[in-house]
Design an enzyme around this catalytic site. Structure first.
Site, PDB file in Angstrom:
ATOM      1  N   TYR A   1      16.686  13.209 -31.661  1.00 12.46           N
ATOM      2  CA  TYR A   1      17.237  13.667 -29.955  1.00 12.46           C
ATOM      3  C   TYR A   1      16.823  14.907 -29.430  1.00 12.46           C
ATOM      4  O   TYR A   1      16.057  15.653 -30.313  1.00 12.46           O
ATOM      5  CB  TYR A   1      18.590  14.229 -30.618  1.00 12.46           C
ATOM      6  CG  TYR A   1      19.645  15.603 -30.316  1.00 12.46           C
ATOM      7  CD1 TYR A   1      20.099  14.923 -29.561  1.00 12.46           C
ATOM      8  CD2 TYR A   1      19.463  16.250 -30.506  1.00 12.46           C
ATOM      9  CE1 TYR A   1      21.883  15.235 -29.013  1.00 12.46           C
ATOM     10  CE2 TYR A   1      20.250  17.264 -29.270  1.00 12.46           C
ATOM     11  CZ  TYR A   1      21.578  16.010 -28.477  1.00 12.46           C
ATOM     12  OH  TYR A   1      22.487  16.802 -27.922  1.00 12.46           O
TER      13      TYR A   1
ATOM     14  N   GLU B   1      20.170  15.709 -21.456  1.00 12.75           N
ATOM     15  CA  GLU B   1      20.434  15.383 -23.173  1.00 12.75           C
ATOM     16  C   GLU B   1      19.500  14.149 -23.109  1.00 12.75           C
ATOM     17  O   GLU B   1      20.828  12.873 -22.712  1.00 12.75           O
ATOM     18  CB  GLU B   1      21.955  15.165 -23.586  1.00 12.75           C
ATOM     19  CG  GLU B   1      22.323  15.040 -25.441  1.00 12.75           C
ATOM     20  CD  GLU B   1      23.514  14.673 -25.863  1.00 12.75           C
ATOM     21  OE1 GLU B   1      24.093  15.946 -26.375  1.00 12.75           O
ATOM     22  OE2 GLU B   1      24.413  14.118 -25.651  1.00 12.75           O
TER      23      GLU B   1
END
Length: 398
Positions: A121, A209
């Site tokens: 992530y 993101e």
């Protein structure tokens, strides 16, 4: 301004960030043609078919599928296009899928025939406490970052970037090291981090993101997904990216409010708000809550409210069937209260048959004159001058 995954990847690709080969499609026929083109350029024999909506959790909702043949590309494209995709971010109504992304599958074996992949992530955003950008990252990619933060917070790392220097090489290496990488994957991740930060800065984004950042079996690092939010205040200098706006993904009432220069955000309550100034709007929502109601919206008409903007605000608020009353809270500084009051009266008469009580609190320049205009109009409009009077009106009308 939110972007689709494929649009975010266009920006990433522009700044050198590695992304899988992909083509967007709006019909089943286009999807099949896209898969053929990708196969011709990459020799892949499987593809990801991905719904394009402004929401996360698409895979869990059935909006992302892996096709292992052309017939499956056709089948999955037909299933996903036009579906009402429901995820934890769309609400119970969901969003209609009008576009899909056909993308090369990145689950392939290395030279030894083994599948050795990993997911991470990574996001870039502004830390509002320090006024500096940060890179937040974790080895737990492909999962909801909120769940990771709640259950294993020690697996989330943050790297703050000094705006005077930008991201430095040692910071990129530190990130790759904390993710447990070595060799070619370490070098690839270090490069990925630097380019990702460059894309974030140069596109005037408020958030990038990537979940997941994907390590392939041959140690390439790719952005397998992208969630991008552009800073709307900077769109005037980002014409190319501003053109990516998909109005079909945005709330129609917020779009309508924008046409009149109104700052509008829909909420779930029963009292509509019309206020001048963001700070006063927040205080007004507190008043409503303390008086037993719930704000149905945030609506800032700005410092130059007139009959036209007030009428537009009325019409937008009244589209919400949950609204039981409308509270107009105006502080007369730049704008005079008597002008706002006359605008309320004119708008009320223009719309006609307003089904809910209208509560008007005026304070500041010509507040007394404004209250007299409201009281003498002969309409179903209740006036107040103090916050306590406004609170009492809310309590008695909700």
């Amino acid at each position: 301004m939110n972007l689709h995954e494929f649009q975010g990847k266009q920006i990433l690709r522009k700044f050198g960030v590695a992304v899988p080969e992909g083509i967007v499609a709006e019909t089943v026929e286009e999807a099949v043609e896209a898969a053929k083109k990708i196969q011709a350029s990459t020799n892949v024999t499987s593809w990801a078919v991905k719904a394009q909506i402004h929401a996360g959790g698409r895979g869990k909702g059935g909006g992302v599928k892996i096709a292992k043949s052309m017939s499956e590309v056709e089948q999955f494209a037909g299933e996903i296009l036009g579906m009402q995709l429901i995820t934890h971010q769309t609400g119970p109504v969901g969003k209609r899928v009008n576009k899909i992304l056909i993308e090369q599958s990145i689950f392939y074996p290395n030279d030894e025939g083994k599948i050795d992949v990993a997911e991470y992530y990574m996001s870039v955003l502004l830390n509002r406490e320090t006024g500096r950008n940060i890179i937040m990252y974790s080895s737990e990619g492909g999962m909801d970052i909120e769940k990771v933060a709640a259950e294993t917070p020690e697996k989330i790392f943050k790297e703050e970037i000094d705006p005077t220097t930008g991201i430095l090489p040692f910071q990129a290496r530190k990130i790759a090291f904390n993710l447990g990488l070595s060799g070619k994957a370490f070098k690839q991740m270090s490069k990925f981090v630097v380019l990702l930060y460059k894309a974030y800065e140069k596109s005037d984004s408020s958030m990038f993101e990537i979940n997941p950042v994907f390590k392939t079996s041959d140690n390439l690092i790719l952005a397998a997904d992208s969630k991008v939010k552009l800073d709307e205040d900077a769109l005037f200098r980002q014409k190319e990216f501003a053109a990516m706006r998909d109005v079909t993904e945005e709330d129609p009432t917020e779009l309508e409010a924008g046409k009149f220069g109104l700052n509008f955000v829909k909420l779930d309550g029963n009292v509509g708000c019309m206020v001048n100034g963001a700070g006063l709007a927040m205080a007004t929502m507190d008043i409503i809550k303390l008086s037993g109601g719930n704000p149905a919206n945030f609506l800032d008409v700005g410092g130059t409210a007139n009959a036209e903007t007030v009428e537009a605000g009325f019409r937008i608020i009244l589209k919400d069937p949950n609204v039981k009353a409308i509270l107009i809270n105006i502080f007369g500084g730049i704008v005079r209260c008597d002008r706002v009051a006359q605008g309320v009266v004119d708008a009320y008469k223009s719309i006609g048959n307003i089904r809910v009580p209208v509560l008007v609190r005026l304070q500041g320049t010509n507040a007394i004159e404004g209250k007299e205009i409201i009281d003498n109009a002969g309409l179903k409009v209740h006036s107040a001058i103090t916050l306590q009077e406004a609170a009492n009106l809310v309590k008695s009308n909700v």
